[in-house]
Design an enzyme around this catalytic site. Structure first.
Site, PDB file in Angstrom:
ATOM      1  N   HIS A  37     -10.684  -3.114  -1.424  1.00  0.00           N
ATOM      2  CA  HIS A  37     -11.271  -2.590  -0.270  1.00  0.00           C
ATOM      3  C   HIS A  37     -12.400  -1.482  -0.824  1.00  0.00           C
ATOM      4  O   HIS A  37     -12.043  -0.932  -1.946  1.00  0.00           O
ATOM      5  CB  HIS A  37     -10.681  -1.826   0.604  1.00  0.00           C
ATOM      6  N   TYR A  76      -0.560  -9.889   0.208  1.00  0.00           N
ATOM      7  CA  TYR A  76       0.688  -9.282   1.026  1.00  0.00           C
ATOM      8  C   TYR A  76       0.467  -9.954   2.567  1.00  0.00           C
ATOM      9  O   TYR A  76      -0.540 -10.527   3.047  1.00  0.00           O
ATOM     10  CB  TYR A  76       0.420  -7.806   1.339  1.00  0.00           C
ATOM     11  N   HIS A 136      -7.221  -8.549  -2.620  1.00  0.00           N
ATOM     12  CA  HIS A 136      -8.427  -7.963  -2.406  1.00  0.00           C
ATOM     13  C   HIS A 136      -8.307  -6.525  -2.664  1.00  0.00           C
ATOM     14  O   HIS A 136      -7.391  -6.097  -2.608  1.00  0.00           O
ATOM     15  CB  HIS A 136      -8.712  -8.283  -1.061  1.00  0.00           C
ATOM     16  N   ARG A 194      -2.670 -11.993   3.317  1.00  0.00           N
ATOM     17  CA  ARG A 194      -4.047 -11.939   2.813  1.00  0.00           C
ATOM     18  C   ARG A 194      -4.468 -12.360   1.354  1.00  0.00           C
ATOM     19  O   ARG A 194      -3.490 -11.866   0.523  1.00  0.00           O
ATOM     20  CB  ARG A 194      -4.430 -10.265   3.070  1.00  0.00           C
ATOM     21  N   TYR A 204       0.803  -1.130   0.174  1.00  0.00           N
ATOM     22  CA  TYR A 204       0.083  -0.019  -0.006  1.00  0.00           C
ATOM     23  C   TYR A 204       0.974   1.080  -0.055  1.00  0.00           C
ATOM     24  O   TYR A 204       2.061   1.073   0.613  1.00  0.00           O
ATOM     25  CB  TYR A 204      -1.021   0.005   1.368  1.00  0.00           C
TER      26      TYR A 204
HETATM   27 FE   FE2 Z   1      -6.053  -4.796   2.560  1.00  0.00          FE
END
Ligand code: FE2
Length: 232
Positions: A155, A140, A153, A150, A101
């Site tokens: 959000h 990640y 995905h 995870r 991110y």
């Molecule tokens: Fe996330």
């Protein structure tokens, strides 16, 4: 008509110990009902600035093109009767292709992409439709448990007519190997409800020689509602 018992397990619980941070995050006391006030304005209050031309195209927000697999994610926002929810603000945020991110708190040692913000927004049309062009996010690691990753995905946040109507969820991709190991995904006990979070590969959305399409409809209420965070 479905009863409350029928709906059990279709929404993620606020406290799910396998997802460790929910233990301290979940409210320890029942919710308090507050009187109506000006903050409950029944008009759009999600921003006075116009939606920009590239706000829903995360591949064109910077001076160059981001790295990764280009994808189109599109669908409709619907109510419990299948009617279109028009004029809803749909916002997305996601990791880049390497699973990183653009955020101060993300210290995962994967490269940042100078050409990828990971954030987008759009407003649904009269038919409830939205569309984003973006990059397929990478998986990640997170420190919830040993070797925790995870599933890839995106959000999603959906605002209806006011801030009070905000819904937040995550969209996944088909056949992700991390589904079985992810306590966030597994906290939704009802398997059919869980599957509502998985987008579908869509050849009609796929653009020849350009981008792979995934469709993802969002149902905001009712027995077939999409699982949303904090809605237990
Ligand atoms: Fe996330």
């Amino acid at each position: 008509m479905k009863t409350q018992t029928d709906l059990a397990g279709t929404q993620p619980p606020l406290n799910y110990p396998a997802y460790r941070s929910t233990i301290r995050r979940a409210p320890a006391h029942p919710a308090i009902r507050l009187p109506e006030s000006l903050s409950n304005l029944d008009v759009p209050v999600y921003g006075w600035w116009p939606i920009g031309e590239t706000d829903n195209d995360l591949t064109r927000q910077c001076s160059g093109e981001p790295q990764g697999q280009r994808i189109v994610v599109a669908g409709r926002v619907l109510d419990e009767a299948g009617r279109a929810v028009s004029g809803a603000l749909v916002e997305v945020w996601q990791a880049n292709a390497a699973g990183r991110y653009r955020h101060a708190k993300d210290d995962h040692p994967a490269p940042l992409d100078p050409n990828f913000t990971g954030a987008g927004r759009t407003v649904t049309g009269a038919d409830g439709r939205y569309e984003f062009t973006t990059i397929k996010p990478g998986a990640y690691p997170w420190r919830n448990h040993h070797n925790a990753w995870r599933p890839a995905h995106i959000h999603f946040s959906i605002f209806g007519s006011s801030f009070r109507t905000r819904l937040v969820t995550q969209m996944y991709f088909p056949d992700d190997p991390f589904f079985a190991y992810d306590p966030m995904f597994q906290s939704i006990r009802d398997e059919r409800a869980r599957r509502r979070l998985i987008s579908k590969f869509d050849l009609d959305l796929t653009r020849p020689e350009w981008a792979i399409g995934f469709s993802f409809d969002i149902v905001v209420c009712g027995p077939n509602a999409t699982p949303f965070e904090g809605r237990e």
